[in-house]
Design an enzyme around this catalytic site. Structure first.
Site, mmCIF file in Angstrom:
data_model
loop_
_atom_site.group_PDB
_atom_site.id
_atom_site.type_symbol
_atom_site.label_atom_id
_atom_site.label_comp_id
_atom_site.label_asym_id
_atom_site.label_seq_id
_atom_site.Cartn_x
_atom_site.Cartn_y
_atom_site.Cartn_z
ATOM 1 N N ASP A 34 30.445 0.804 36.485
ATOM 2 C CA ASP A 34 30.232 0.594 37.831
ATOM 3 C C ASP A 34 29.775 2.274 38.386
ATOM 4 O OD1 ASP A 34 30.493 0.372 40.935
ATOM 5 O OD2 ASP A 34 31.235 -1.466 40.305
ATOM 6 N N ASP A 52 25.101 4.735 36.553
ATOM 7 C CA ASP A 52 24.181 4.048 37.478
ATOM 8 C C ASP A 52 23.253 2.942 36.613
ATOM 9 O OD1 ASP A 52 21.976 3.303 39.059
ATOM 10 O OD2 ASP A 52 21.932 5.032 40.141
ATOM 11 N N SER A 121 23.657 -16.277 44.557
ATOM 12 C CA SER A 121 24.416 -16.320 45.672
ATOM 13 C C SER A 121 23.814 -17.421 46.432
ATOM 14 C CB SER A 121 24.047 -15.112 46.570
ATOM 15 O OG SER A 121 24.222 -15.205 48.058
ATOM 16 N N TYR A 152 17.861 -9.792 50.306
ATOM 17 C CA TYR A 152 18.975 -10.074 49.102
ATOM 18 C C TYR A 152 18.802 -11.367 48.507
ATOM 19 C CZ TYR A 152 23.856 -11.110 47.830
ATOM 20 O OH TYR A 152 24.874 -11.444 47.082
ATOM 21 N N LYS A 203 39.720 -6.660 62.739
ATOM 22 C CA LYS A 203 39.788 -6.696 64.233
ATOM 23 C C LYS A 203 41.051 -7.303 64.839
ATOM 24 C CE LYS A 203 34.584 -7.165 64.530
ATOM 25 N NZ LYS A 203 33.584 -7.836 64.999
ATOM 26 N N ARG A 223 30.046 -21.414 58.329
ATOM 27 C CA ARG A 223 30.030 -20.972 56.893
ATOM 28 C C ARG A 223 31.323 -21.572 55.982
ATOM 29 N NH1 ARG A 223 26.372 -19.228 58.846
ATOM 30 N NH2 ARG A 223 25.005 -17.025 58.370
HETATM 31 P P1 NAD Z 1 30.710 -5.522 45.546
HETATM 32 O O1 NAD Z 1 29.926 -4.892 46.301
HETATM 33 O O2 NAD Z 1 32.248 -5.218 45.651
HETATM 34 O O3 NAD Z 1 30.632 -5.164 43.827
HETATM 35 C C1 NAD Z 1 29.431 -4.842 43.428
HETATM 36 C C2 NAD Z 1 29.538 -3.630 42.694
HETATM 37 O O4 NAD Z 1 28.014 -3.418 41.972
HETATM 38 C C3 NAD Z 1 30.008 -2.172 43.445
HETATM 39 O O5 NAD Z 1 31.303 -1.987 42.789
HETATM 40 C C4 NAD Z 1 28.992 -1.243 43.313
HETATM 41 O O6 NAD Z 1 29.354 -0.010 43.167
HETATM 42 C C5 NAD Z 1 28.041 -1.681 42.063
HETATM 43 N N1 NAD Z 1 26.956 -1.179 41.982
HETATM 44 C C6 NAD Z 1 26.110 -1.320 42.820
HETATM 45 N N2 NAD Z 1 24.886 -0.698 42.429
HETATM 46 C C7 NAD Z 1 25.170 -0.153 41.341
HETATM 47 C C8 NAD Z 1 24.255 0.507 40.175
HETATM 48 N N3 NAD Z 1 23.110 1.069 40.416
HETATM 49 N N4 NAD Z 1 25.034 0.815 39.095
HETATM 50 C C9 NAD Z 1 26.239 0.372 38.807
HETATM 51 N N5 NAD Z 1 27.005 -0.147 39.664
HETATM 52 C C10 NAD Z 1 26.577 -0.606 40.765
HETATM 53 O O7 NAD Z 1 30.469 -7.089 45.436
HETATM 54 P P2 NAD Z 1 31.167 -8.107 45.057
HETATM 55 O O8 NAD Z 1 31.686 -8.992 46.339
HETATM 56 O O9 NAD Z 1 32.259 -8.130 44.279
HETATM 57 O O10 NAD Z 1 30.134 -9.066 44.670
HETATM 58 C C11 NAD Z 1 29.894 -9.363 43.044
HETATM 59 C C12 NAD Z 1 28.524 -9.917 42.658
HETATM 60 O O11 NAD Z 1 28.522 -11.200 43.294
HETATM 61 C C13 NAD Z 1 27.377 -9.285 43.338
HETATM 62 O O12 NAD Z 1 26.243 -9.400 42.695
HETATM 63 C C14 NAD Z 1 27.266 -10.116 44.539
HETATM 64 O O13 NAD Z 1 25.869 -10.166 45.084
HETATM 65 C C15 NAD Z 1 27.581 -11.578 44.050
HETATM 66 N N6 NAD Z 1 27.861 -12.357 45.283
HETATM 67 C C16 NAD Z 1 29.029 -12.033 45.938
HETATM 68 C C17 NAD Z 1 29.646 -12.687 47.032
HETATM 69 C C18 NAD Z 1 30.701 -12.576 47.901
HETATM 70 O O14 NAD Z 1 30.907 -13.146 48.757
HETATM 71 N N7 NAD Z 1 31.560 -11.548 47.626
HETATM 72 C C19 NAD Z 1 28.718 -14.110 47.287
HETATM 73 C C20 NAD Z 1 27.558 -14.155 46.758
HETATM 74 C C21 NAD Z 1 27.196 -13.499 45.451
#
Ligand code: NAD
Length: 323
Positions: A34, A52, A121, A152, A203, A223
């Site tokens: 991460d 990254d 998603s 997104y 909140k 939702r």
């Molecule tokens: P989150 O933001 O907590 O986790 C995503 C992680 O990706 C973060 O820790 C971020 O630092 C890391 N990241 C971003 N850019 C990066 C890069 N360039 N290199 C390395 N790491 C990087 O989100 P989450 O809620 O844990 O979601 C995880 C996955 O599930 C995501 O792909 C998100 O789109 C998908 N998702 C989540 C939800 C939800 O409700 N949480 C819903 C639909 C889809």
């Protein structure tokens, strides 16, 4: 070492953190990657690399020294409505998340990681199917003709195609989930990237009994929200099924945002009034349809929203107190 080895991208995030714990409990050797460490707890991963994933050299480095059996790709530039729907982050979201997926999937192919999970998603679903609060649920095949309401969502849809094409052309085993609003403790609760259950919990924790909170829009938008334990269970089951997907992993318990606020205030034991203000909203009504997951996995999430909020609110209230 005869343990299965798994690479979790996005392991410092909310869902990634829980996934790493589950994989450790199942006996895997886990490397997490991460941009940052997990905000609220120490990762249980055997090895954690800060890197990254937009950088191809980083993707090479993390996957070439160990022969991985599985990849879970969860890294994305993401957030709640305040991040995704303002328009200000559109270019970054498209560029960053698509680059991560292009890089990591190609790297998985090159290094021979045969089994890959991708987190898509509910935001991929077309806006025209979500114009009314009374949404009966979004079956997977209603994704087309495509018209997601955010960049997104478009990136997620593009990446679904990317993973499916690697499955068809290179024979990689791919599993794709469409997550619907996952929530729970240890998730982002302030700063602009938080989602509705966390924002409303914060909140409500911040006001006194009888106080007022602000909600974006009229609060009648609907939702469904899935508690993190059910999300991880679904992810695990999908990854151990013969089904590629995409498949919804979401709750089919629909609630309005006003209703969500009421549920949380009841749990907090506070009476609140709601002030409706202008803000980024997203679609009018969204809900998960769970027919396909039941058919393919013989399982569907059944974790009630109230049960999840009872675990989430106290954690956020504690964070509010400590800050
Ligand atoms: P989150 O933001 O907590 O986790 C995503 C992680 O990706 C973060 O820790 C971020 O630092 C890391 N990241 C971003 N850019 C990066 C890069 N360039 N290199 C390395 N790491 C990087 O989100 P989450 O809620 O844990 O979601 C995880 C996955 O599930 C995501 O792909 C998100 O789109 C998908 N998702 C989540 C939800 C939800 O409700 N949480 C819903 C639909 C889809």
């Amino acid at each position: 070492m005869d343990k299965k080895r798994v690479l979790v991208c996005g392991a410092g995030g909310f869902i990634g953190g829980f996934l790493v714990k589950r994989l450790k409990d199942e006996g895997y050797w886990v490397r997490g990657v991460d941009l940052k460490y997990h905000e609220f707890e120490k990762s249980k991963a055997d090895d954690f690399v800060i890197g990254d994933l937009r950088d191809q050299q980083v993707c090479k480095k993390i996957s070439e020294d160990v022969k991985f059996d599985e990849l879970y790709q969860l890294a994305a530039d993401m957030g709640g409505a305040g991040f995704v729907f303002t328009g200000d982050n559109d270019a970054a979201i498209l560029h960053n998340s698509a680059t991560i997926n292009l890089n990591m999937l190609e790297q998985a192919k090159e290094t021979g990681i045969k089994k890959v999970f991708y987190s898509s998603s509910a935001c991929i679903y077309p806006e025209y199917n979500q114009t009314k609060p009374d949404n009966p649920g979004l079956p997977e095949d209603c994704a087309y003709p495509a018209n997601p309401d955010s960049e997104y969502g478009w990136e997620k849809l593009f990446s679904e195609h990317l993973y499916l094409a690697y499955n068809r052309n290179y024979g990689m085993e791919i599993h794709i989930a469409r997550y619907h609003n996952i929530f729970g403790p240890l998730g982002t609760w302030q700063g602009g990237r938080e989602k509705a259950p966390a924002a409303l919990s914060r909140k409500i924790a911040q006001v006194k009994d009888g106080g007022e909170i602000e909600i974006w829009g009229d609060g009648e938008q609907t939702r469904s929200f899935l508690y993190i334990d059910a999300c991880i269970e679904g992810t695990w089951r999908l990854m151990h099924s013969g089904f590629t997907g995409p498949v919804n992993i979401g709750s089919d318990e629909k609630v309005s945002i006003n209703g969500l606020a009421k549920m949380i205030s009841d749990i907090a034991g506070k009476k609140i009034t709601i002030k409706h203000i202008e803000g980024p909203l997203g679609v009018r009504g969204r809900n998960s349809d769970n027919k396909l997951i039941k058919e393919k996995l013989g399982w569907a999430p059944d974790y009630s929203l109230k049960q999840g909020l009872k675990k989430t609110y106290p954690w956020i209230a504690e964070q509010v107190q400590q800050n």
